[in-house]
Scaffold this active site. Structure first.
Site, PDB file in Angstrom:
ATOM      1  N   SER A 105       0.835  -1.208   0.000  1.00  0.00           N
ATOM      2  CA  SER A 105       0.000   0.000   0.000  1.00  0.00           C
ATOM      3  C   SER A 105       0.866   1.253   0.000  1.00  0.00           C
ATOM      4  O   SER A 105       0.541   2.243  -0.662  1.00  0.00           O
ATOM      5  CB  SER A 105      -0.894   0.005   1.239  1.00  0.00           C
ATOM      6  OG  SER A 105      -1.637  -1.186   1.272  1.00  0.00           O
ATOM      7  N   ASP A 128       3.184  -7.691  10.488  1.00  0.00           N
ATOM      8  CA  ASP A 128       4.472  -8.351  10.249  1.00  0.00           C
ATOM      9  C   ASP A 128       5.697  -7.640  10.832  1.00  0.00           C
ATOM     10  O   ASP A 128       6.764  -8.233  10.943  1.00  0.00           O
ATOM     11  CB  ASP A 128       4.705  -8.531   8.737  1.00  0.00           C
ATOM     12  CG  ASP A 128       3.912  -9.706   8.185  1.00  0.00           C
ATOM     13  OD1 ASP A 128       3.422 -10.514   8.990  1.00  0.00           O
ATOM     14  OD2 ASP A 128       3.792  -9.807   6.955  1.00  0.00           O
TER      15      ASP A 128
END
Ligand code: ADP
Length: 319
Positions: A105, A128
């Protein structure tokens, strides 16, 4: 700046709603209008917009997921598609865009400004913890707490039945979640993409622990390193007792955000609007040494966040 837009994109992460709330409230308090873009870049192209006012973000801080929803939009990698997106934003009078999401993104946001001159600010939202130049991303802490809670429960059964549990956690390219959750639950071993796994040594270590009187065994595996099934197959015949496999999967992405994530999201949301207001764009809100600072998007995205090897060392010092 009179009007900005906000969107969430890519994989969702707990705390995204708290970030949306902060963006909307701080912008409204600064006399800006806010357009909510639903379903990420796909919604931007479809003009799936909602006007957001102060009340529209009431009661969302504690909710997991994202009220603006999210999606993947493969065609956004094309320059022509991004040009179309920029035209739509101009048509709606949007002067600045806040994108909350992961690496993918943020790439989309970077190109929007680089090529189409749309002022953008990114907010790192991903479980993550693989985004460079920020100590933490929104959602990591909540995910860790979910994983720790699950492992703790598995440890009860591992002890009762004197079994080994192989727990697979998220982390496509980063062993952060596996390392930290393994460390704080006292797991026997972690298997992460950053370090090649030596099953012989791992099996011997588990056997040694058992000889020292440990009755349970937890091995935490990052999905990007190996599948839990592979690890179990390699270990079972070496340790000579039963293993059980648990793949935590998407429960790691949901849930009410922790206080840490709510605070980080609130600080980053305010900072994003403040940056746009001051004319600072092409940046990501970044947590560095306790402060929220702007980090240039190209600098962030050209490097890979590497795992702090001191954490890995700590796990071996303590087991
Ligand atoms: P995340 O943001 O969680 O890393 P993805 O990698 O799936 O999730 O990216 C989300 C979306 O961002 C993609 O579906 C696409 O629309 C956009 N995107 C990803 N990579 C790029 C890229 N290199 N250029 C432009 N847009 C991208």
């Amino acid at each position: 700046m009179k009007k900005i837009a906000v969107m969430t994109s890519g994989g969702d992460a707990p705390g995204m709603n708290a970030a949306i709330r902060a963006v909307v409230r701080y912008a409204v308090n600064n006399d800006m209008k806010v357009l909510g873009i639903r379903r990420g870049y796909a919604g931007l192209l479809d003009e799936d917009f909602i006007e957001m006012d102060f009340a529209s973000v009431g009661g969302i801080m504690e909710k997991g997921g994202t009220i603006l929803r999210s999606s993947r939009c493969p065609e956004f990698v094309r320059k022509e598609t991004r040009a179309e997106a920029a035209k739509i934003l101009v048509k709606h009078g949007v002067e600045g865009l806040v994108v909350i999401g992961g690496e993918g993104s943020l790439h989309g946001a970077m190109f929007l400004e680089e090529e189409q001159k749309v002022p953008v600010v990114g907010i790192p939202g991903t479980i993550d913890n693989d985004i460079a130049l920020t100590d933490m991303s929104i959602g990591v802490d909540t995910c860790l707490n979910t994983v720790v809670d699950a492992i703790q429960k598995l440890k009860d059964t591992a002890s009762s039945h004197e079994r080994a549990f192989i727990v697979e956690v998220m982390g496509r390219s980063s062993g952060y979640i596996a390392t930290v959750s393994g460390l704080v639950t006292g797991a026997e071993a972690i298997v992460i993409p950053e370090i090649p796994v030596n099953y012989e040594a791992l099996g011997n270590k588990i056997l040694r622990e058992r000889e020292r009187g440990k009755i349970n065994c937890i091995v935490v595996v990052a999905e990007g390193a190996a599948s839990a099934y592979t690890v179990a197959r390699h270990l079972e015949h070496r340790i000579g007792y039963e293993t059980r496999i648990t793949i935590l999967g998407h429960i790691q992405r949901g849930g009410s955000p922790t206080a840490f994530d709510r605070l980080l999201a609130s600080r980053m949301g305010v900072a994003a609007v403040e940056f746009l207001k001051r004319g600072t764009s092409y940046v990501m809100t970044s947590l560095q040494g306790g402060k929220i600072v702007p980090a240039k998007l190209d600098e962030v995205l050209k490097q890979k966040k590497s795992l702090n090897m001191e954490l890995v060392e700590l796990t071996s010092l303590l087991s």
